[in-house]
Write a protein that holds these residues in place. Sequence first.
Motif, PDB file in Angstrom:
ATOM      1  N   MET B   1       0.849  -1.205   0.000  1.00 23.22           N
ATOM      2  CA  MET B   1       0.000   0.000   0.000  1.00 23.22           C
ATOM      3  C   MET B   1       0.878   1.245   0.000  1.00 23.22           C
ATOM      4  O   MET B   1       1.828   1.327  -0.710  1.00 23.22           O
ATOM      5  N   GLY B   2       0.556   2.174   0.889  1.00 23.84           N
ATOM      6  CA  GLY B   2       1.406   3.346   0.999  1.00 23.84           C
ATOM      7  C   GLY B   2       1.057   4.443   0.020  1.00 23.84           C
ATOM      8  O   GLY B   2       1.749   5.441  -0.061  1.00 23.84           O
ATOM      9  N   ILE B   3      -0.023   4.260  -0.725  1.00 21.99           N
ATOM     10  CA  ILE B   3      -0.433   5.314  -1.647  1.00 21.99           C
ATOM     11  C   ILE B   3      -1.852   5.690  -1.248  1.00 21.99           C
ATOM     12  O   ILE B   3      -2.766   4.883  -1.378  1.00 21.99           O
ATOM     13  N   ILE B   4      -2.001   6.893  -0.762  1.00 21.47           N
ATOM     14  CA  ILE B   4      -3.275   7.258  -0.147  1.00 21.47           C
ATOM     15  C   ILE B   4      -3.870   8.465  -0.864  1.00 21.47           C
ATOM     16  O   ILE B   4      -3.212   9.497  -1.006  1.00 21.47           O
ATOM     17  N   SER B   5      -5.098   8.312  -1.300  1.00 20.63           N
ATOM     18  CA  SER B   5      -5.772   9.433  -1.967  1.00 20.63           C
ATOM     19  C   SER B   5      -6.434  10.321  -0.912  1.00 20.63           C
ATOM     20  O   SER B   5      -6.494   9.971   0.274  1.00 20.63           O
ATOM     21  N   VAL B   6      -6.948  11.460  -1.364  1.00 21.25           N
ATOM     22  CA  VAL B   6      -7.628  12.391  -0.460  1.00 21.25           C
ATOM     23  C   VAL B   6      -8.808  11.673   0.221  1.00 21.25           C
ATOM     24  O   VAL B   6      -8.989  11.751   1.441  1.00 21.25           O
ATOM     25  N   GLU B   7      -9.558  10.955  -0.600  1.00 23.09           N
ATOM     26  CA  GLU B   7     -10.753  10.291  -0.065  1.00 23.09           C
ATOM     27  C   GLU B   7     -10.366   9.217   0.953  1.00 23.09           C
ATOM     28  O   GLU B   7     -10.998   9.066   1.995  1.00 23.09           O
ATOM     29  N   ARG B   8      -9.311   8.503   0.656  1.00 24.52           N
ATOM     30  CA  ARG B   8      -8.893   7.433   1.578  1.00 24.52           C
ATOM     31  C   ARG B   8      -8.306   8.023   2.855  1.00 24.52           C
ATOM     32  O   ARG B   8      -8.491   7.474   3.948  1.00 24.52           O
ATOM     33  N   ASP B  93      -8.384  -3.062   2.179  1.00 26.16           N
ATOM     34  CA  ASP B  93      -7.077  -3.358   1.593  1.00 26.16           C
ATOM     35  C   ASP B  93      -5.943  -2.664   2.344  1.00 26.16           C
ATOM     36  O   ASP B  93      -4.819  -3.136   2.338  1.00 26.16           O
ATOM     37  N   GLU B 145       2.160   5.833   7.414  1.00 27.02           N
ATOM     38  CA  GLU B 145       1.394   7.056   7.185  1.00 27.02           C
ATOM     39  C   GLU B 145      -0.102   6.802   7.439  1.00 27.02           C
ATOM     40  O   GLU B 145      -0.789   7.619   8.050  1.00 27.02           O
ATOM     41  N   ILE B 149      -2.399   8.684  10.206  1.00 28.52           N
ATOM     42  CA  ILE B 149      -3.622   9.445   9.899  1.00 28.52           C
ATOM     43  C   ILE B 149      -4.761   8.952  10.795  1.00 28.52           C
ATOM     44  O   ILE B 149      -5.529   9.744  11.353  1.00 28.52           O
ATOM     45  N   VAL B 186       2.531  13.160   9.212  1.00 27.33           N
ATOM     46  CA  VAL B 186       1.697  13.029   8.012  1.00 27.33           C
ATOM     47  C   VAL B 186       1.695  14.356   7.245  1.00 27.33           C
ATOM     48  O   VAL B 186       2.235  15.354   7.723  1.00 27.33           O
ATOM     49  N   GLN B 187       1.114  14.312   6.096  1.00 27.62           N
ATOM     50  CA  GLN B 187       1.118  15.529   5.270  1.00 27.62           C
ATOM     51  C   GLN B 187      -0.294  16.072   5.076  1.00 27.62           C
ATOM     52  O   GLN B 187      -0.629  16.567   4.000  1.00 27.62           O
ATOM     53  N   LEU B 188      -1.115  15.922   6.107  1.00 34.97           N
ATOM     54  CA  LEU B 188      -2.472  16.460   6.023  1.00 34.97           C
ATOM     55  C   LEU B 188      -2.417  17.989   6.048  1.00 34.97           C
ATOM     56  O   LEU B 188      -1.584  18.579   6.761  1.00 34.97           O
TER      57      LEU B 188
END
Lengths: 438, 226
Positions: B1-8, B93, B145, B149, B186-188
């Motif tokens: 994983m490690g790839i997170i969209s805005v929605e996720r 997932d 990450e 979050i 995190v980068q929120l």
Amino acid sequence: MILDLVDHKESINRLLARYGVKFGIYKNNQFHEQLFPFDPIPRIISREEYEYLDRGLSQRVLALNAFLKDVYSEKKIVKDGVIPADFIFSSKGYLPQCEGICPPKGIYSHISGIDLVQGKDGCWYILEDNLRIPSGASYPMIARDLTRRAAPEAFVRNHVADNRNYAVMLKETMDYVNTGGINVVLTPGRYNAAFFEHSYLAERSGAILCMPRDLFVEDNKLFYRRYEGRKQQVGAVYRRLSDEYLDPLCFLPESLIGVPGIMDVYACGNVAVINAPGNGVADDKGIYYFVPHMIKYYLNEEPILRNAPTYLAFYEKDRKFILEYLSRLVVKDVSEAGGYGVVFGSNLTREQLKALADVIENEPRRFIAQEVIDFIDLDIVEDGGPVPRKADLRAFVLAGETARVWPSGLTRFSRNPDSFVVNSSQGGGFKDTWVLSR
Amino acid sequence: MGIISVERADHLYWMGRYIERVFTTLCTFFDFYDQMIDVDFDAYKRYCETIAIPDVYGSREVFNQKYLYDKNDPNSVYSNLERAYGNAIVMRDEISSHTLAYVQLALDCLESAADSKAPHYDLQQVIDYIHAFWGCVDDRVEDEEARNIMKCGKYLERLDLYLRLGYPSGAVEKEYSKFLNRLRKVQLNYSKEMEDRLTEIIGLGDGGRARYDEALDAIWKFFEVS
């Protein structure tokens, strides 16, 4: 051996509930999630029988892929008079938008779900091909995992091919056609009937589960939008939404669950779409009749597996036969799926038969009729004891460098003793399918 | 994983918040429930006031039933757990089936306890499942990450509830520190102005109590960045 499993029916179903093994169903415009009833007695397929099915199913999928490639390019099969043009171009599954598009590595049906039944004579018959977004592999996959926990002894004493490699096979299939970038499973959302499967397959294959809003097109490439603002190129999309919703710029403009522009990216070869849009033309119930012809035409081989004896109302000779023997045939509306649009002549009154005959005469392209195959019953556990029920098998064939049949499958059964309809949406349950490894 | 969209990212954050909301409000409910057995029958009124939900219940019996189990009461424990589930189920997932299972088990437990005459006893398992959930997050969620979050959501929610519930300033400071620790990883997008305001008020210790409404407002606006 079986007793181990029978005794654990409740515990395995509890584990399935724990992991949210459900499917969704819409009733009266409301979404309901329900558990998919699991029966612990597996369907058992010997190694020799599996090898036979493997050959037959691989052959069938190779021919279907060749057909799709031909239909959306040269159309030799039409020009050579093997399949009437009308039959292809009037199919709801034929998409003119896909004309001339060759998907990465030339593969159209990466994941094929082929439904079969075994007759009482031991013969296997193909009932239908599902080449769009066939569901169901996740259920036996997780059920096997949980059954092994609940009844390990059953697996000590039997040599069963491990079916938990499906996710690896899926990943290899995606990787093979990936054009450069990440693999994603595109779901329309949690209120889709098969959402459990979408999320579970993403988890197990290491793909990203994404919603349509997570994707966007830029410079004719498909990207995944990361939360911190960066973008990640997508190389393969295992989409779990229907063709018509996939791209509002190409298909239904009102679709809110599509990715605008994805078809252009796909047409340029910059992303693999699994399965390819337009596959519906090959799994049309009418085209099914011609699959044995396709095998001979494209592969120059005799079909290994048989179709159920089928009549096309489109052909006058067949239509006359159908109308004469309607009361013993099963009639299927080619535009329906999920067990809907299936009528058994034997269940109809004289008036209903007459009404059906009129519809068939008026809309012959819409119907096929098949002999009712007296397929074998499988035992299921009910009230602590075995009772026979009708069951089919959905086998999964994954096409990458070669076509490979998953050594398992989804066995669905009817819980109603008088019914042949096994679909989950109509109250059916499922079993694991064991392929013996020796 | 490690790839997170805005929605996720949003789902992860709100999953953390709602799970924590269920946890802390349920623990607090148990304290008030104990009072309502034989000490203060109307203690639920104070409870509603404290956590700022409308008192639509009218009696302790109705409160005990509806606040815990009513699917149509947006403030019920059930509704909050269902929201947690709604955010979790789409993240299978990322968080794994094992982690998701604990939310499912908690929800099933809450549903099956709906007619319970001993909620403190029967719902203890919900608390246990939430503990197991967070343990599973640490063990099974591979992406750091994603974990951070979720924990941003968890600690911000806890901070919010601790402020409302009048927890000792030391406990408030501790939770705020945990939140900042996760936030830094995190980068929120968040409001620096709100962070400064919270830091100032919480830094005052007990002296900041008079400004807790202001602090709650800052939490509300913390991630509201255009």
